[in-house]
Design an enzyme around this catalytic site. Sequence first.
Site, PDB file in Angstrom:
ATOM      1  N   TYR A 146       7.496   0.840  -0.383  1.00  0.00           N
ATOM      2  CA  TYR A 146       6.612  -0.112  -1.060  1.00  0.00           C
ATOM      3  C   TYR A 146       7.285  -1.451  -1.331  1.00  0.00           C
ATOM      4  O   TYR A 146       6.638  -2.494  -1.300  1.00  0.00           O
ATOM      5  CB  TYR A 146       6.036   0.517  -2.341  1.00  0.00           C
ATOM      6  CG  TYR A 146       4.999   1.544  -1.978  1.00  0.00           C
ATOM      7  CD1 TYR A 146       5.293   2.911  -1.950  1.00  0.00           C
ATOM      8  CD2 TYR A 146       3.735   1.143  -1.547  1.00  0.00           C
ATOM      9  CE1 TYR A 146       4.346   3.844  -1.538  1.00  0.00           C
ATOM     10  CE2 TYR A 146       2.788   2.068  -1.132  1.00  0.00           C
ATOM     11  CZ  TYR A 146       3.105   3.417  -1.122  1.00  0.00           C
ATOM     12  OH  TYR A 146       2.177   4.333  -0.688  1.00  0.00           O
ATOM     13  N   GLN A 165      -9.911  -0.878   0.573  1.00  0.00           N
ATOM     14  CA  GLN A 165      -8.900   0.182   0.589  1.00  0.00           C
ATOM     15  C   GLN A 165      -7.512  -0.460   0.586  1.00  0.00           C
ATOM     16  O   GLN A 165      -6.514   0.231   0.433  1.00  0.00           O
ATOM     17  CB  GLN A 165      -9.034   1.039   1.845  1.00  0.00           C
ATOM     18  CG  GLN A 165     -10.380   1.737   1.993  1.00  0.00           C
ATOM     19  CD  GLN A 165     -10.498   2.411   3.341  1.00  0.00           C
ATOM     20  OE1 GLN A 165     -10.031   3.525   3.534  1.00  0.00           O
ATOM     21  NE2 GLN A 165     -11.104   1.729   4.291  1.00  0.00           N
ATOM     22  N   ASN A 166      -7.473  -1.757   0.795  1.00  0.00           N
ATOM     23  CA  ASN A 166      -6.197  -2.454   0.949  1.00  0.00           C
ATOM     24  C   ASN A 166      -5.522  -2.679  -0.401  1.00  0.00           C
ATOM     25  O   ASN A 166      -6.192  -2.789  -1.422  1.00  0.00           O
ATOM     26  CB  ASN A 166      -6.395  -3.797   1.664  1.00  0.00           C
ATOM     27  CG  ASN A 166      -6.987  -3.600   3.049  1.00  0.00           C
ATOM     28  OD1 ASN A 166      -6.931  -2.504   3.604  1.00  0.00           O
ATOM     29  ND2 ASN A 166      -7.595  -4.651   3.581  1.00  0.00           N
ATOM     30  N   VAL A 167      -4.227  -2.763  -0.329  1.00  0.00           N
ATOM     31  CA  VAL A 167      -3.430  -2.892  -1.566  1.00  0.00           C
ATOM     32  C   VAL A 167      -2.647  -4.208  -1.575  1.00  0.00           C
ATOM     33  O   VAL A 167      -1.778  -4.418  -2.398  1.00  0.00           O
ATOM     34  CB  VAL A 167      -2.456  -1.685  -1.689  1.00  0.00           C
ATOM     35  CG1 VAL A 167      -3.238  -0.395  -1.856  1.00  0.00           C
ATOM     36  CG2 VAL A 167      -1.522  -1.582  -0.485  1.00  0.00           C
ATOM     37  N   HIS A 199      -7.766   1.692  -3.844  1.00  0.00           N
ATOM     38  CA  HIS A 199      -6.487   2.368  -3.623  1.00  0.00           C
ATOM     39  C   HIS A 199      -5.353   1.681  -4.367  1.00  0.00           C
ATOM     40  O   HIS A 199      -4.184   1.910  -4.059  1.00  0.00           O
ATOM     41  CB  HIS A 199      -6.171   2.433  -2.124  1.00  0.00           C
ATOM     42  CG  HIS A 199      -7.080   3.373  -1.386  1.00  0.00           C
ATOM     43  ND1 HIS A 199      -7.238   3.342  -0.021  1.00  0.00           N
ATOM     44  CD2 HIS A 199      -7.896   4.362  -1.820  1.00  0.00           C
ATOM     45  CE1 HIS A 199      -8.099   4.279   0.354  1.00  0.00           C
ATOM     46  NE2 HIS A 199      -8.520   4.903  -0.730  1.00  0.00           N
ATOM     47  N   CYS A 217       4.640   2.707 -15.451  1.00  0.00           N
ATOM     48  CA  CYS A 217       5.692   3.678 -15.732  1.00  0.00           C
ATOM     49  C   CYS A 217       5.158   5.104 -15.580  1.00  0.00           C
ATOM     50  O   CYS A 217       4.145   5.464 -16.179  1.00  0.00           O
ATOM     51  CB  CYS A 217       6.198   3.481 -17.163  1.00  0.00           C
ATOM     52  SG  CYS A 217       7.391   4.739 -17.663  1.00  0.00           S
ATOM     53  N   THR A 273     -11.639  -0.709   9.377  1.00  0.00           N
ATOM     54  CA  THR A 273     -11.139   0.580   8.905  1.00  0.00           C
ATOM     55  C   THR A 273     -11.417   1.658   9.946  1.00  0.00           C
ATOM     56  O   THR A 273     -12.433   1.637  10.623  1.00  0.00           O
ATOM     57  CB  THR A 273     -11.750   0.980   7.543  1.00  0.00           C
ATOM     58  OG1 THR A 273     -11.236   2.248   7.137  1.00  0.00           O
ATOM     59  CG2 THR A 273     -13.267   1.035   7.590  1.00  0.00           C
ATOM     60  N   SER A 274     -10.469   2.591  10.077  1.00  0.00           N
ATOM     61  CA  SER A 274     -10.609   3.644  11.090  1.00  0.00           C
ATOM     62  C   SER A 274     -11.529   4.754  10.595  1.00  0.00           C
ATOM     63  O   SER A 274     -11.865   5.664  11.340  1.00  0.00           O
ATOM     64  CB  SER A 274      -9.230   4.234  11.403  1.00  0.00           C
ATOM     65  OG  SER A 274      -8.654   4.743  10.208  1.00  0.00           O
ATOM     66  N   ALA A 295     -11.763  -9.219  13.109  1.00  0.00           N
ATOM     67  CA  ALA A 295     -12.564  -9.626  11.937  1.00  0.00           C
ATOM     68  C   ALA A 295     -12.461 -11.130  11.696  1.00  0.00           C
ATOM     69  O   ALA A 295     -13.457 -11.787  11.373  1.00  0.00           O
ATOM     70  CB  ALA A 295     -12.078  -8.867  10.708  1.00  0.00           C
TER      71      ALA A 295
END
Length: 240
Positions: free
Chosen positions: A61, A96-98, A114, A122, A182-183, A225
């Site tokens: 991440y 769904q993207n972060v 998501h 924490c 998106t798949s 897109a």
Amino acid sequence: MTDYRIKPKEKVVVLTGAGISAESGIKTFRDENGLWRNWKIEEVASYDAFTQNPSLVWEFYRMRYLQLSEVSPNPAHHALAEFEDKLAGRYTLITQNVDGLHLEAGSRHVLEMHGSLRRTFCDNCGKKYATNEINVHEEVPECKICGGNLRPDIVWFGEIPYSLDKIEAAMQGCDLFLVIGTSGVVYPAAGLLSIARSNNSYCIGVNLDAPSNLGLLNEFHQGKAGEILPKLLNELTGEF
Ligand code: BV8
Ligand code: ZN
């Protein structure tokens, strides 16, 4: 491109996935050079993985978070932000993207189902942090209050996505459902198209490859897109 024209008072819901950020330079998950080619989902995208090896999860991440300072929204993100302005009050964007790029492009009503790389909390006491206010270079960032391990505010596999109540409400009475980049593999997000169909929404898909649930779409526009959306959205609002 499309003959559909959004009528006054019609409600619109948009669902986006990693494909909409691809032209910003962010890797998708399942394309040939996608993230899951080099990282194992079970080792980096579940709570068990985090408890067993928080350092590896943070490596995954941290790399994705640090990339955010080098990327920016692409024409697809901007087209959706302008689209929202024209549909004030009857528009919901579910992502769904972060990566936070929809918000950066000016979209306001965004349900980040998501989670987001830009938020952390924490694992021990729950205290929330913006990721830019912690030392993300620590092997496993620590909570300033209790010393516990911080985790990215990401919904991992096996965890319940955010805003499911708001998503369910938005899908009720949705007239036009757009699914972009998106798949259609990950649930419950992938199930929204079936819900839209059962609610008699008109369903339009925009994707580089034919998604797995193609048969559920009223229209499918194959391609990037960033190239398709600006024109398509203007047509839908009758501006084209
Ligand atoms: C839950 C955070 C219980 C991680 C993510 C067996 C069957 C069915 C379901 C399951 C099952 N076993 C387990 C499950 C449930 C599981 C699941 O669906 N697994 C899948 C893999 C089978 N789901 C969960 O665990 C979810 N939680 O179920 O909890 C529950 C739920 C509800 C109520 C009560 C209890 C949690 C899922 C969330 C997991 N976290 N993200 C991270 O980001 O690090 S999922 C992850 O995949 C990302 O969020 C990503 O967005 C998402 C979906 O991937 P896509 O966005 O579609 O990306 P992908 O690469 O796959 O596709 C990109 C597409 O873009 C391609 O089609 C490509 O052609 C296209 N494209 C590329 N470039 C472009 C383009 N399109 C347009 N333009 C371009 N330029
Ligand atoms: Zn704490």
